[in-house]
Motif scaffolding. Sequence first.
Motif, short mmCIF file in Angstrom:
data_model
loop_
_atom_site.label_atom_id
_atom_site.label_comp_id
_atom_site.label_asym_id
_atom_site.label_seq_id
_atom_site.Cartn_x
_atom_site.Cartn_y
_atom_site.Cartn_z
N PHE A 95 90.99 38.25 57.80
CA PHE A 95 91.18 36.85 57.41
C PHE A 95 90.74 35.87 58.50
O PHE A 95 90.05 34.87 58.20
N PRO A 96 91.10 36.08 59.77
CA PRO A 96 90.59 35.17 60.81
C PRO A 96 89.07 35.17 60.90
O PRO A 96 88.48 34.13 61.20
N ILE A 319 87.78 26.37 65.92
CA ILE A 319 87.08 27.10 66.98
C ILE A 319 85.73 27.59 66.46
O ILE A 319 84.71 27.50 67.17
N GLY A 320 85.70 28.10 65.23
CA GLY A 320 84.43 28.49 64.64
C GLY A 320 83.47 27.32 64.55
O GLY A 320 82.26 27.47 64.76
N LEU A 348 90.43 35.95 74.42
CA LEU A 348 90.96 37.31 74.43
C LEU A 348 91.95 37.51 75.57
O LEU A 348 93.05 38.05 75.38
N ILE A 349 91.58 37.07 76.74
CA ILE A 349 92.46 37.22 77.91
C ILE A 349 93.75 36.45 77.69
O ILE A 349 94.85 36.95 77.97
N VAL A 373 93.45 36.20 70.11
CA VAL A 373 92.81 37.52 70.11
C VAL A 373 91.82 37.67 68.96
O VAL A 373 90.68 38.12 69.16
N THR A 374 92.21 37.28 67.78
CA THR A 374 91.31 37.44 66.63
C THR A 374 90.11 36.50 66.71
O THR A 374 88.99 36.88 66.36
N THR A 375 90.32 35.28 67.20
CA THR A 375 89.21 34.34 67.32
C THR A 375 88.26 34.77 68.43
O THR A 375 87.04 34.69 68.28
#
Length: 444
Positions: A95-96, A319-320, A348-349, A373-375
């Motif tokens: 979904f993300p 963000i996208g 991610l970090i 994390v997903t983005t």
Amino acid sequence: MSTAKSVDDFPAGGSAMLGMGPNEGHAGVPDIEAGGTAGAQSPATPRPRGQRLVSLDVFRGITVVLMIVADDVGGLVPAISHSPWDGVTLADFVFPFFLFIVGVSLAFAYKRVPNKAVATKKAAIRASKLFLLGLLLQGGFFHSIHDLTYGVDVRKMRLMGVLQRIAIAYLAVALCEIWLRGGAGDIGAGGYALLRRYRHQLFVGLVLTVTYTTLLYGMYVPDWEYEFTSQDSTLKHFMVKCGVRGHTGPGCNAVGMIDRHVLGIQHLYKHPVYLKTVECSINSPQNGPLPSDAPTWCEAPFDPEGLLSSLMAIVTCLIGLQIGHVIVHFKEHAERIVRWSIPSLSFLILGFSLDLFGLHMNKSLYSLSYTCVTTGTAGLFFAGIYLLVDVYGYKKPFSPMEWVGKHALLIFVLVACDIVPILVHGFYWREPKNNLLKFIGIGG
């Protein structure tokens, strides 16, 4: 239903997210200055004008296939299926990824906006159509593949869902792109100029994140009660003891409380993923009978696409959008990949750090760590596909995924929403269990 061929046609709002990408040279929408050549190129080579960005369709197609695999295989392989609560699995990235690609696509769809009022009206119409389609598909009108009845009691229909949330994110981010950006002109070589131009959009994302976090951890969740009708038609009454603030467990979180008060508990999803938790299933992490000491919230409705958590879904889409801005304003491959990779790695970090310090990744709540994390993963994944497909020209191996990406909304409706299985189940010999799926060995 066919895929729309004009950015003004239905489901153009959906085309920016599930159907074809809006970078196909539609009337009224200029071709983006992006697209790969047939042969391999150096990552520093400028991109010719007017070519398709194939990686967008490939990314979308891979996500659709991943969604179908997670739905069909997840019941057999728990590591693929959605996490019962905290933590993430392969299915939790689907979904993300869709929301991320919505944002990327919107940077092209609204690259030039001659009339903001007209663009706003069209965005609202597209989002409304997509929301209504989601309400039809996921509101309860279509029953399970083993139930040949149809129709839904509007007093109990589910109001939110996958397409509904995408419609909300699409509209919010489209309005940001129409109204909250700097003037025209070259960005130049500096990344700070890009941040300055879209600083108001970034501020919206920050406000949404702070609002979500404040409500999730700051709202007081009182005791609440609900009624549940069991399979033997027995009406059960439950009281859930809460009286807490900042709790992120299944029964006493602010996300569920807001949905119960605003949408009404009768309009929430009645088969929440937390039914697979250890507390609610003796077969965890798969669905199973309730343990004898199961908590009272196990059978309560809970919507994974609820109102409060939709704020972070909008952030993913925003963000996208910024990733899409990089494609619009920077022409060299290497420059684009660097400007995608650095923020993606940073997300991610940050996400793993938040999870380590107790703000756990959670899809149902759409937590901040889950968003990061997903983005971040979506950004790196997209950069990898872009490198293979649009930079080095390996398009033929990905052509099936490209086709799926171009018809993603149609495939989602027919397959992921069980429309095709329902139609097939409708034809049987003497008894419903003797249907075509059983005949070909798929089910019964």
